[in-house]
Design a protein around this motif. Structure first.
Motif, PDB file in Angstrom:
ATOM      1  N   LYS A  14       0.840  -1.208   0.000  1.00  0.00           N
ATOM      2  CA  LYS A  14       0.000   0.000   0.000  1.00  0.00           C
ATOM      3  C   LYS A  14       0.877   1.261   0.000  1.00  0.00           C
ATOM      4  O   LYS A  14       0.628   2.205  -0.751  1.00  0.00           O
ATOM      5  CB  LYS A  14      -0.897   0.018   1.248  1.00  0.00           C
ATOM      6  N   LEU A  15       1.904   1.250   0.839  1.00  0.00           N
ATOM      7  CA  LEU A  15       2.817   2.400   0.925  1.00  0.00           C
ATOM      8  C   LEU A  15       3.544   2.618  -0.400  1.00  0.00           C
ATOM      9  O   LEU A  15       3.685   3.741  -0.876  1.00  0.00           O
ATOM     10  CB  LEU A  15       3.870   2.147   2.001  1.00  0.00           C
ATOM     11  N   THR A  16       4.008   1.493  -0.952  1.00  0.00           N
ATOM     12  CA  THR A  16       4.758   1.548  -2.199  1.00  0.00           C
ATOM     13  C   THR A  16       3.917   2.170  -3.306  1.00  0.00           C
ATOM     14  O   THR A  16       4.368   3.051  -4.039  1.00  0.00           O
ATOM     15  CB  THR A  16       5.163   0.114  -2.622  1.00  0.00           C
ATOM     16  N   LEU A  21       6.961   4.370  -4.353  1.00  0.00           N
ATOM     17  CA  LEU A  21       8.272   3.967  -3.842  1.00  0.00           C
ATOM     18  C   LEU A  21       8.654   2.620  -4.437  1.00  0.00           C
ATOM     19  O   LEU A  21       7.842   1.972  -5.095  1.00  0.00           O
ATOM     20  CB  LEU A  21       8.212   3.855  -2.309  1.00  0.00           C
ATOM     21  N   CYS A  22       9.867   2.196  -4.182  1.00  0.00           N
ATOM     22  CA  CYS A  22      10.275   0.849  -4.575  1.00  0.00           C
ATOM     23  C   CYS A  22      10.056  -0.067  -3.377  1.00  0.00           C
ATOM     24  O   CYS A  22      10.139   0.370  -2.238  1.00  0.00           O
ATOM     25  CB  CYS A  22      11.752   0.814  -4.925  1.00  0.00           C
ATOM     26  N   MET A  23       9.819  -1.336  -3.672  1.00  0.00           N
ATOM     27  CA  MET A  23       9.632  -2.275  -2.571  1.00  0.00           C
ATOM     28  C   MET A  23      10.680  -3.377  -2.648  1.00  0.00           C
ATOM     29  O   MET A  23      10.949  -3.925  -3.707  1.00  0.00           O
ATOM     30  CB  MET A  23       8.245  -2.894  -2.664  1.00  0.00           C
ATOM     31  N   GLU A 155      -3.720  -5.578  14.851  1.00  0.00           N
ATOM     32  CA  GLU A 155      -4.988  -6.325  14.946  1.00  0.00           C
ATOM     33  C   GLU A 155      -6.130  -5.556  14.258  1.00  0.00           C
ATOM     34  O   GLU A 155      -7.175  -6.119  14.001  1.00  0.00           O
ATOM     35  CB  GLU A 155      -5.377  -6.548  16.423  1.00  0.00           C
ATOM     36  N   MET A 156      -5.901  -4.294  14.002  1.00  0.00           N
ATOM     37  CA  MET A 156      -6.964  -3.473  13.397  1.00  0.00           C
ATOM     38  C   MET A 156      -7.147  -3.850  11.933  1.00  0.00           C
ATOM     39  O   MET A 156      -6.366  -4.614  11.372  1.00  0.00           O
ATOM     40  CB  MET A 156      -6.572  -1.985  13.476  1.00  0.00           C
ATOM     41  N   SER A 157      -8.191  -3.287  11.318  1.00  0.00           N
ATOM     42  CA  SER A 157      -8.447  -3.590   9.900  1.00  0.00           C
ATOM     43  C   SER A 157      -7.279  -3.077   9.051  1.00  0.00           C
ATOM     44  O   SER A 157      -6.538  -2.179   9.471  1.00  0.00           O
ATOM     45  CB  SER A 157      -9.737  -2.918   9.436  1.00  0.00           C
ATOM     46  N   GLU A 158      -7.164  -3.661   7.872  1.00  0.00           N
ATOM     47  CA  GLU A 158      -6.113  -3.263   6.927  1.00  0.00           C
ATOM     48  C   GLU A 158      -6.110  -1.738   6.719  1.00  0.00           C
ATOM     49  O   GLU A 158      -5.067  -1.092   6.718  1.00  0.00           O
ATOM     50  CB  GLU A 158      -6.445  -3.977   5.613  1.00  0.00           C
ATOM     51  N   GLU A 159      -7.325  -1.175   6.580  1.00  0.00           N
ATOM     52  CA  GLU A 159      -7.449   0.255   6.292  1.00  0.00           C
ATOM     53  C   GLU A 159      -7.012   1.098   7.502  1.00  0.00           C
ATOM     54  O   GLU A 159      -6.333   2.110   7.337  1.00  0.00           O
ATOM     55  CB  GLU A 159      -8.899   0.630   5.927  1.00  0.00           C
ATOM     56  N   ARG A 160      -7.435   0.659   8.705  1.00  0.00           N
ATOM     57  CA  ARG A 160      -7.079   1.413   9.917  1.00  0.00           C
ATOM     58  C   ARG A 160      -5.560   1.378  10.141  1.00  0.00           C
ATOM     59  O   ARG A 160      -4.947   2.373  10.499  1.00  0.00           O
ATOM     60  CB  ARG A 160      -7.762   0.821  11.168  1.00  0.00           C
TER      61      ARG A 160
END
Ligand code: AMP
Length: 170
Positions: A14-16, A21-23, A155-160
């Motif tokens: 998601k960040l990439t 960015l490169c991963m 433990e939170m949702s992917e989005e959170r």
């Protein structure tokens, strides 16, 4: 950083994507090499299939090569390196920030059961947890000491989780 199934790769992707960015994902680099029928491939494959860490010097060299050859001025996101203090002694990418995705053992088992990778059997999961928890402690202490560690509730949702990470990205 985070235990297997903590969401490292999901969040790194998601960040990439969002920040162009490169991963660099050590697990993928190693998995690709492990399929080769040569001495290095066999050594990597043996470690991965038994849930052990691949030799520090081998991994550090591979990561260094990737980072130095990445044509990515915007920077890179690393997934899976370092997994021990010794690896940093071989090669330190000098991170600006390190996220630790915190999850319980129960969550690790539940998530990996769904993922079902070849090294995701209950026995190997237990083994990897033991190996990584031991090493993680020293690394987390170190990153905390130099002031770049951010602890995130995985433990939170992917989005959170992503929202929380984003709060620390300038
Ligand atoms: P991952 O895909 O990140 O869950 O990694 C899968 C496997 O690759 C691990 O269980 C290790 O055997 C190996 N591996 C990944 N990253 C590293 C690393 N930095 N050092 C040593 N072994 C690694």
């Amino acid at each position: 950083m985070g235990l297997p199934g903590s969401g490292k790769t999901t969040q790194a992707l998601k960040l990439t994507e969002k920040h162009k960015l490169c991963m660099v994902k050590t697990g993928s680099i190693l998995r690709e090499l492990s399929s080769k029928d040569d001495a290095l491939g066999r050594e990597i494959s043996k470690a991965m299939l038994s849930g052990d860490l691949v030799d520090n010097e081998v991994v550090a060299k591979l990561v260094k090569k990737q980072v130095e050859h990445l044509d990515c001025e915007g920077g890179f996101v690393m997934d899976g390196y370092p997994r021990s203090i010794e690896q940093l002694e071989y090669f330190d990418p000098e991170y600006e920030i390190v996220f630790y995705l915190h999850v319980s053992d129960k969550t690790v088992h539940e998530r990996l059961k769904k993922r079902g990778r070849v090294d995701d059997t209950p026995e190997l999961i237990e083994h990897r947890l033991r190996v990584q928890k031991g090493e993680n402690k020293f690394l987390l202490d170190y990153f905390k000491k130099i002031g770049i560690l951010v602890d995130i509730d995985g433990e939170m949702s992917e989005e959170r989780v992503f929202e929380q990470i984003e709060e620390h990205i300038i």
